[in-house]
Design a protein around this motif. Structure first.
Motif, PDB file in Angstrom:
ATOM      1  N   LYS A  25     -44.593  55.725  32.296  1.00 51.87           N
ATOM      2  CA  LYS A  25     -44.312  57.158  32.187  1.00 51.87           C
ATOM      3  C   LYS A  25     -42.824  57.351  32.421  1.00 51.87           C
ATOM      4  O   LYS A  25     -42.279  56.898  33.432  1.00 51.87           O
ATOM      5  CB  LYS A  25     -45.119  57.918  33.232  1.00 51.87           C
ATOM      6  CG  LYS A  25     -45.008  59.401  33.137  1.00 51.87           C
ATOM      7  CD  LYS A  25     -45.961  60.035  34.134  1.00 51.87           C
ATOM      8  CE  LYS A  25     -46.047  61.524  33.944  1.00 51.87           C
ATOM      9  NZ  LYS A  25     -47.005  62.133  34.870  1.00 51.87           N
ATOM     10  N   PHE A  31     -47.410  51.956  35.621  1.00 50.86           N
ATOM     11  CA  PHE A  31     -48.759  51.947  36.156  1.00 50.86           C
ATOM     12  C   PHE A  31     -49.495  50.742  35.583  1.00 50.86           C
ATOM     13  O   PHE A  31     -48.959  50.030  34.742  1.00 50.86           O
ATOM     14  CB  PHE A  31     -49.477  53.251  35.790  1.00 50.86           C
ATOM     15  CG  PHE A  31     -48.819  54.480  36.360  1.00 50.86           C
ATOM     16  CD1 PHE A  31     -49.113  54.902  37.648  1.00 50.86           C
ATOM     17  CD2 PHE A  31     -47.889  55.205  35.629  1.00 50.86           C
ATOM     18  CE1 PHE A  31     -48.506  56.023  38.189  1.00 50.86           C
ATOM     19  CE2 PHE A  31     -47.280  56.329  36.154  1.00 50.86           C
ATOM     20  CZ  PHE A  31     -47.577  56.739  37.437  1.00 50.86           C
ATOM     21  N   ASN A  32     -50.725  50.547  35.983  1.00 54.35           N
ATOM     22  CA  ASN A  32     -51.525  49.410  35.514  1.00 54.35           C
ATOM     23  C   ASN A  32     -51.434  49.223  34.002  1.00 54.35           C
ATOM     24  O   ASN A  32     -51.158  48.136  33.519  1.00 54.35           O
ATOM     25  CB  ASN A  32     -52.997  49.591  35.885  1.00 54.35           C
ATOM     26  CG  ASN A  32     -53.226  49.579  37.359  1.00 54.35           C
ATOM     27  OD1 ASN A  32     -52.348  49.864  38.150  1.00 54.35           O
ATOM     28  ND2 ASN A  32     -54.441  49.263  37.736  1.00 54.35           N
ATOM     29  N   ILE A  58     -46.605  61.361  40.539  1.00 48.43           N
ATOM     30  CA  ILE A  58     -47.587  60.307  40.796  1.00 48.43           C
ATOM     31  C   ILE A  58     -48.725  60.736  41.713  1.00 48.43           C
ATOM     32  O   ILE A  58     -49.516  59.902  42.133  1.00 48.43           O
ATOM     33  CB  ILE A  58     -46.917  59.042  41.367  1.00 48.43           C
ATOM     34  CG1 ILE A  58     -46.322  59.296  42.739  1.00 48.43           C
ATOM     35  CG2 ILE A  58     -45.906  58.487  40.402  1.00 48.43           C
ATOM     36  CD1 ILE A  58     -45.836  58.053  43.418  1.00 48.43           C
ATOM     37  N   ASN A 109     -51.646  61.960  41.406  1.00 50.16           N
ATOM     38  CA  ASN A 109     -53.013  61.558  41.062  1.00 50.16           C
ATOM     39  C   ASN A 109     -53.139  60.086  40.688  1.00 50.16           C
ATOM     40  O   ASN A 109     -54.245  59.594  40.505  1.00 50.16           O
ATOM     41  CB  ASN A 109     -53.542  62.412  39.902  1.00 50.16           C
ATOM     42  CG  ASN A 109     -53.681  63.869  40.295  1.00 50.16           C
ATOM     43  OD1 ASN A 109     -54.016  64.179  41.426  1.00 50.16           O
ATOM     44  ND2 ASN A 109     -53.393  64.758  39.370  1.00 50.16           N
ATOM     45  N   GLU A 110     -52.019  59.400  40.565  1.00 49.01           N
ATOM     46  CA  GLU A 110     -52.053  58.013  40.098  1.00 49.01           C
ATOM     47  C   GLU A 110     -51.392  57.048  41.079  1.00 49.01           C
ATOM     48  O   GLU A 110     -51.028  55.947  40.700  1.00 49.01           O
ATOM     49  CB  GLU A 110     -51.357  57.914  38.742  1.00 49.01           C
ATOM     50  CG  GLU A 110     -52.000  58.763  37.667  1.00 49.01           C
ATOM     51  CD  GLU A 110     -51.313  58.610  36.338  1.00 49.01           C
ATOM     52  OE1 GLU A 110     -51.626  57.636  35.636  1.00 49.01           O
ATOM     53  OE2 GLU A 110     -50.451  59.444  36.028  1.00 49.01           O
ATOM     54  N   ASN A 126     -52.451  53.385  41.253  1.00 45.81           N
ATOM     55  CA  ASN A 126     -52.171  52.566  40.080  1.00 45.81           C
ATOM     56  C   ASN A 126     -50.687  52.278  39.888  1.00 45.81           C
ATOM     57  O   ASN A 126     -50.318  51.536  38.987  1.00 45.81           O
ATOM     58  CB  ASN A 126     -52.714  53.235  38.822  1.00 45.81           C
ATOM     59  CG  ASN A 126     -54.215  53.378  38.858  1.00 45.81           C
ATOM     60  OD1 ASN A 126     -54.918  52.494  39.310  1.00 45.81           O
ATOM     61  ND2 ASN A 126     -54.706  54.509  38.396  1.00 45.81           N
ATOM     62  N   LEU A 127     -49.834  52.850  40.709  1.00 43.39           N
ATOM     63  CA  LEU A 127     -48.393  52.672  40.561  1.00 43.39           C
ATOM     64  C   LEU A 127     -47.994  51.250  40.927  1.00 43.39           C
ATOM     65  O   LEU A 127     -48.336  50.747  41.988  1.00 43.39           O
ATOM     66  CB  LEU A 127     -47.641  53.673  41.445  1.00 43.39           C
ATOM     67  CG  LEU A 127     -46.122  53.642  41.341  1.00 43.39           C
ATOM     68  CD1 LEU A 127     -45.668  54.063  39.943  1.00 43.39           C
ATOM     69  CD2 LEU A 127     -45.509  54.536  42.394  1.00 43.39           C
TER      70      LEU A 127
END
Length: 72
Positions: free
Chosen positions: A47, A42-43, A20, A22-23, A26-27
């Motif tokens: 995954k 995520f939004n 996670i 880079n994200e 959005n988690l």
């Protein structure tokens, strides 16, 4: 996010940090179930992480969340 990671055993923590990185903004959810892969929501997507959670890992998470006082 570091506050959340402290409730996971090292092996899961390492996987989550890697997946996670880079994200993280959005988690929305980390879904962990015994004998199932980890799912990150995520939004707009999910995954699936190939790591299968063991009963020992789940018990460790429970101990960490309860600060080794499951009865309280």
């Amino acid at each position: 996010m570091k506050e959340i990671f402290e409730y996971f055993p090292d092996c899961i923590k390492f996987i989550l940090e890697k997946e996670i990185v880079n994200e993280v903004v959005n988690l929305e959810e980390i879904r962990i179930r015994v004998k199932k892969p980890i799912i990150l929501k995520f939004n707009c997507k999910e995954k699936m992480i190939k790591h299968i959670v063991t009963i020992e890992e789940m018990l460790k998470i429970l101990q960490l969340v309860c600060e080794n006082s499951i009865y309280s």
